[in-house]
Design a protein around this motif. Structure first.
Motif, short mmCIF file in Angstrom:
data_model
loop_
_atom_site.label_atom_id
_atom_site.label_comp_id
_atom_site.label_asym_id
_atom_site.label_seq_id
_atom_site.Cartn_x
_atom_site.Cartn_y
_atom_site.Cartn_z
N ARG A 48 3.06 4.87 -6.03
CA ARG A 48 2.87 4.22 -7.31
C ARG A 48 2.82 5.24 -8.43
O ARG A 48 2.24 6.30 -8.28
CB ARG A 48 1.57 3.42 -7.30
N ALA A 63 2.08 3.24 -15.34
CA ALA A 63 2.89 2.23 -16.03
C ALA A 63 3.72 2.89 -17.14
O ALA A 63 3.30 3.83 -17.78
CB ALA A 63 1.98 1.17 -16.63
N GLU A 96 5.65 -8.95 -19.11
CA GLU A 96 4.41 -8.66 -18.41
C GLU A 96 4.66 -7.86 -17.12
O GLU A 96 4.02 -6.85 -16.86
CB GLU A 96 3.66 -9.95 -18.07
N LYS A 102 4.00 -3.64 -16.14
CA LYS A 102 3.06 -3.25 -15.09
C LYS A 102 3.63 -2.24 -14.12
O LYS A 102 2.88 -1.58 -13.40
CB LYS A 102 2.61 -4.48 -14.29
N VAL A 103 4.95 -2.14 -14.02
CA VAL A 103 5.54 -1.38 -12.92
C VAL A 103 6.42 -0.23 -13.42
O VAL A 103 6.97 -0.28 -14.51
CB VAL A 103 6.39 -2.29 -12.01
N ALA A 112 2.81 -2.63 -6.21
CA ALA A 112 2.45 -3.14 -7.54
C ALA A 112 1.11 -3.87 -7.45
O ALA A 112 0.76 -4.42 -6.40
CB ALA A 112 3.53 -4.10 -8.04
N THR A 113 0.35 -3.85 -8.53
CA THR A 113 -0.94 -4.53 -8.57
C THR A 113 -0.99 -5.47 -9.77
O THR A 113 -0.95 -5.01 -10.92
CB THR A 113 -2.10 -3.52 -8.68
N LEU A 148 3.40 -13.34 -9.76
CA LEU A 148 2.34 -12.40 -9.38
C LEU A 148 1.49 -13.06 -8.31
O LEU A 148 1.08 -14.22 -8.45
CB LEU A 148 1.49 -12.05 -10.60
#
Length: 280
Positions: free
Chosen positions: A20, A23, A84, A88-89, A156-157, A188
């Motif tokens: 990860r 962002a 969105e 996030k990613v 991803a979270t 999500l």
């Protein structure tokens, strides 16, 4: 990777270690900026068009701008979801968000520009006759797409289900590296949940049967779509072939019986001219 590996989708999705990253940074663009960048959304700047609207390249050739066709509740929702999710990613095989614009009735999303357009354009579209996808490039695209999807599912979270994996949503950079794009249908997944029940979204030919029937979206929906994409990459055929005005044939129904019998030469895209690896 060999031809046989195309029929082990889960193995490909799980084979790489994903890390990860922080962002991505993105910003709000003004409508005036994007008008200027695209020559007032000039037709000559148009890269493509779909049900969502049109995509334009900027004069700098560094960004692409997706302009929603008509502002509606549905369009507003898909715009919000895509911004969105992309906010996030960050992963080398996911299309990077550069920014967005929401002014008046206009909704626009700004991405990195992909010089080699989409996988669809090379398999079935304007670039298909150029035969630029040799076996090595197809393998790289398959693995890169898998890496991007696996990141969404596991790193991803919260975890993300794409719900519209298909050839037109795999974009190609200057080195033909894959970037999974278009997150307007993404869901999500709450922590601890295995699926969400939702209205069916996606593209005919790529939809997992259980998802199409019951509306339960899970990682397996993307894995099924990715499997169809692999068959499409290997064979050069569309997900659904029209045999006649009343008869259609799904690519999986055509390819899997041949694969079970080891008749890979009948599956392989003729444009490969026999240049592929059948076994590991």
């Amino acid at each position: 990777m060999s031809f046989r590996s195309f029929f082990c989708c889960r193995t490909i999705l799980d084979r790489s270690e994903h890390r990860r990253k922080n962002a991505t940074n993105w910003r709000v663009f003004s409508l005036k900026e994007l008008h200027s960048a695209t020559n007032s959304f000039n037709y000559d700047n148009k890269l493509g068009e779909g049900g969502f609207g049109s995509v334009y390249w900027a004069s700098s050739r560094t960004i692409a701008v997706k302009r929603l066709k008509v502002l509606s509740n549905k369009a507003e929702q898909e715009f919000s979801i895509e911004v969105e999710v992309l906010g996030k990613v960050k992963h080398k095989n996911l299309l990077s968000l550069r920014g967005s614009c929401a002014e008046g009735q206009e909704r626009l999303i700004v991405y990195d520009y992909m010089p080699n357009l989409s996988l669809l354009s090379h398999l079935h579209g304007t670039h298909s006759a150029e035969c630029l996808l040799n076996w090595g490039r197809r393998m790289s695209i398959a693995i890169g797409s898998a890496d991007g999807i696996a990141y969404l599912h596991h790193h991803a979270t919260p975890h993300i289900i794409h719900r519209d994996i298909k050839a037109s949503n795999v974009l190609l950079d200057s080195d033909f590296q894959a970037r999974v794009a278009d997150f307007g249908f993404a869901k999500l997944i709450p922590d601890g949940a295995t699926h969400v029940t939702t209205k069916v979204k996606g593209t005919l030919g790529y939809l997992a049967p259980e998802y199409a029937m019951f509306g339960k979206a899970s990682e397996s929906c993307d894995v099924y779509s990715f499997g169809v994409l692999l068959l499409e990459l290997a064979s050069g055929k569309r997900p659904i072939e029209n045999l006649s005005p009343t008869q259609k044939l799904a690519i999986s129904d055509w390819a899997l019986p041949l694969a079970r019998e080891g008749r890979f030469s009948e599956i392989a895209d003729p444009k490969l001219n026999g240049n592929y690896v059948e076994k590991n």
